[in-house]
Structure formats: structure tokens, C-alpha cells
Design an enzyme around this catalytic site. Structure first.
Site, PDB file in Angstrom:
ATOM      1  N   GLY A  89       0.826  -1.191   0.000  1.00 48.74           N
ATOM      2  CA  GLY A  89       0.000   0.000   0.000  1.00 48.74           C
ATOM      3  C   GLY A  89       0.863   1.245   0.000  1.00 48.74           C
ATOM      4  O   GLY A  89       2.040   1.208  -0.341  1.00 48.74           O
ATOM      5  N   ARG A  90       0.286   2.364   0.412  1.00 47.42           N
ATOM      6  CA  ARG A  90       1.037   3.613   0.421  1.00 47.42           C
ATOM      7  C   ARG A  90       1.827   3.813   1.706  1.00 47.42           C
ATOM      8  O   ARG A  90       2.735   4.643   1.741  1.00 47.42           O
ATOM      9  CB  ARG A  90       0.097   4.792   0.171  1.00 47.42           C
ATOM     10  CG  ARG A  90      -0.395   4.785  -1.265  1.00 47.42           C
ATOM     11  CD  ARG A  90      -0.958   6.076  -1.796  1.00 47.42           C
ATOM     12  NE  ARG A  90      -1.232   7.123  -0.866  1.00 47.42           N
ATOM     13  CZ  ARG A  90      -2.456   7.560  -0.536  1.00 47.42           C
ATOM     14  NH1 ARG A  90      -3.515   6.985  -1.045  1.00 47.42           N
ATOM     15  NH2 ARG A  90      -2.600   8.556   0.288  1.00 47.42           N
ATOM     16  N   GLU A  93       5.853   3.972   1.850  1.00 46.66           N
ATOM     17  CA  GLU A  93       6.593   5.105   1.296  1.00 46.66           C
ATOM     18  C   GLU A  93       6.907   6.152   2.350  1.00 46.66           C
ATOM     19  O   GLU A  93       7.918   6.844   2.255  1.00 46.66           O
ATOM     20  CB  GLU A  93       5.872   5.711   0.092  1.00 46.66           C
ATOM     21  CG  GLU A  93       4.737   6.625   0.419  1.00 46.66           C
ATOM     22  CD  GLU A  93       4.069   7.210  -0.828  1.00 46.66           C
ATOM     23  OE1 GLU A  93       4.355   6.784  -1.957  1.00 46.66           O
ATOM     24  OE2 GLU A  93       3.228   8.108  -0.642  1.00 46.66           O
ATOM     25  N   CYS A 119       4.172  -6.449  -2.113  1.00 49.33           N
ATOM     26  CA  CYS A 119       3.885  -5.255  -2.893  1.00 49.33           C
ATOM     27  C   CYS A 119       4.869  -4.128  -2.574  1.00 49.33           C
ATOM     28  O   CYS A 119       6.071  -4.300  -2.702  1.00 49.33           O
ATOM     29  CB  CYS A 119       2.431  -4.858  -2.653  1.00 49.33           C
ATOM     30  SG  CYS A 119       1.707  -3.832  -3.929  1.00 49.33           S
ATOM     31  N   HIS A 120       4.380  -2.985  -2.121  1.00 46.28           N
ATOM     32  CA  HIS A 120       5.235  -1.845  -1.817  1.00 46.28           C
ATOM     33  C   HIS A 120       6.002  -2.011  -0.508  1.00 46.28           C
ATOM     34  O   HIS A 120       6.790  -1.137  -0.143  1.00 46.28           O
ATOM     35  CB  HIS A 120       4.415  -0.549  -1.784  1.00 46.28           C
ATOM     36  CG  HIS A 120       3.973  -0.084  -3.129  1.00 46.28           C
ATOM     37  ND1 HIS A 120       2.898  -0.632  -3.794  1.00 46.28           N
ATOM     38  CD2 HIS A 120       4.463   0.878  -3.940  1.00 46.28           C
ATOM     39  CE1 HIS A 120       2.740  -0.030  -4.957  1.00 46.28           C
ATOM     40  NE2 HIS A 120       3.678   0.892  -5.077  1.00 46.28           N
ATOM     41  N   TYR A 139       5.677  -4.974  -6.075  1.00 47.74           N
ATOM     42  CA  TYR A 139       4.911  -4.357  -7.150  1.00 47.74           C
ATOM     43  C   TYR A 139       5.929  -3.884  -8.195  1.00 47.74           C
ATOM     44  O   TYR A 139       6.977  -3.339  -7.834  1.00 47.74           O
ATOM     45  CB  TYR A 139       4.074  -3.188  -6.604  1.00 47.74           C
ATOM     46  CG  TYR A 139       3.163  -2.626  -7.647  1.00 47.74           C
ATOM     47  CD1 TYR A 139       2.084  -3.362  -8.122  1.00 47.74           C
ATOM     48  CD2 TYR A 139       3.396  -1.376  -8.186  1.00 47.74           C
ATOM     49  CE1 TYR A 139       1.261  -2.863  -9.111  1.00 47.74           C
ATOM     50  CE2 TYR A 139       2.572  -0.864  -9.182  1.00 47.74           C
ATOM     51  CZ  TYR A 139       1.507  -1.616  -9.638  1.00 47.74           C
ATOM     52  OH  TYR A 139       0.699  -1.116 -10.630  1.00 47.74           O
TER      53      TYR A 139
END
Length: 189
Positions: A89-90, A93, A119-120, A139
């Protein structure tokens, strides 16, 4: 199988499935999972986002559920945990900007404890400097970060996962069956 104590580091706008599914699945087979987020305590929640693949050049994002945290980040000592889960997800980051988060991630590699990232989540691994020489899926947009961190990007099907030593990674939530099976195998070693 002996029950393990597993740490999940997450944050606002974590991917809904990549947080809820491993959290619930690992508890369903008897493990204790403590979900934490910097600057939040047990009982607080994080927002989740649903990332979907609908034929566009990248994923779409929709509001997800609220996810309740089960432990207080400030109270966490990674030495008390057998394994780590990093959802995508975000959240990764901005979590990668937190020195305490990066130190926790490094602990699991320094002590060869199982780590599952999806993923992320690879953004946290790259920022923590733990990917040198490791196969890592993520990802596809995270490929440059994996490679700049010295890792070998595993370009695998979205339903597959890859294990390299103590690390299990996958491109996104469609890989949950393979990713969780490989992670659980590491937990039983």
C-alpha cells in the site's frame, strides 16, 4: 507447529487485503500478531486502501476498512518477536522515513528471523538496507528501488511468491496463498 509471536508494521493507507488477510490468517493458525504503527497505540486504527487491477497502466485505489492496531509502537522491542510482516500500500513510502521502523526491520535480518513483505513493502526493505544480494519480488514499480538497494528483482507472476533465506516476498495480494504458505514454512523451520 509452535505458535510464534509476529510483528506487523503498518500505517495509514496500507493496502486493505495485504493487511487484513495475513493478520487474520496467521492468527487463525495460532500465531500472535501484534499490528503497530508509529505514533499510534493499541486500539487506534489506520485507514486502509483497496488497490485493484482493472486494466489501467497502474492499480486503482479505493477507500478500504479501518484496521485496528493491537499493540503500541512505542512499547515494541523487536527482540520479543519471532517474525515480521510488512504489508504494502502507500504506508511503506512514508514509514521508510522513520528511523525506528528501519531499525526494527534491520533487527529481523540481523537475527535471521522470518520476514514477509508484499507489494510496496519492498520500499521499507530497500530503505533499511537489507536487500543486498537478495531475491525480492514487489509491485513492478518498486523494481528500481529493489535494484538500487542491491537486490535482485524477482519478476514473477502476480500469484507467485519467492523465498530467499529468511525473506518471503510477493508482487501483490493475488499472491496471498503462495506468499503465506512460504512464510508459514519459514515459521516452522
Amino acid at each position: 507447529m509452535s505458535a510464534k509471536r509476529i510483528l506487523m508494521i503498518t500505517g495509514d493507507f496500507t493496502e486493505d487485503y495485504e493487511t487484513m488477510v495475513p493478520f487474520q490468517a496467521l492468527m487463525a493458525v495460532g500465531h500472535q500478531v501484534d499490528a503497530v504503527c508509529p505514533d499510534k497505540k493499541a486500539g487506534d486504527s489506520v485507514a486502509t486502501a483497496i488497490h485493484d487491477f482493472e486494466g489501467d497502466q497502474t492499480y486503482t485505489e479505493k477507500p478500504g476498512h479501518r484496521f485496528a492496531l493491537t499493540a503500541t509502537f512505542a512499547d515494541i522491542d523487536p527482540a520479543n518477536y519471532d517474525a515480521l510482516v510488512i504489508p504494502g500500500g502507500r504506508a511503506p513510502e512514508y514509514l521508510r522515513l522513520n528511523g525506528a521502523v528501519l531499525a526494527m526491520v534491520r533487527h529481523f535480518f540481523e537475527h535471521d528471523k522470518p520476514v514477509a513483505a508484499v507489494c510496496h513493502g519492498a520500499q521499507l526493505l530497500a530503505a533499511a538496507g537489507v536487500l543486498k544480494g537478495k531475491q525480492c519480488s514487489a509491485y513492478p514499480a518498486c523494481q528500481p528501488e529493489v535494484e538500487l538497494a542491491g537486490g535482485h528483482f524477482a519478476d514473477i507472476e502476480v500469484t507467485d511468491a519467492v523465498t530467499d533465506g529468511n525473506l518471503v516476498t510477493a508482487p501483490a495480494w493475488p499472491a496471498h496463498p503462495a506468499w503465506l504458505a512460504q512464510f508459514m514454512a519459514l515459521l516452522d523451520r
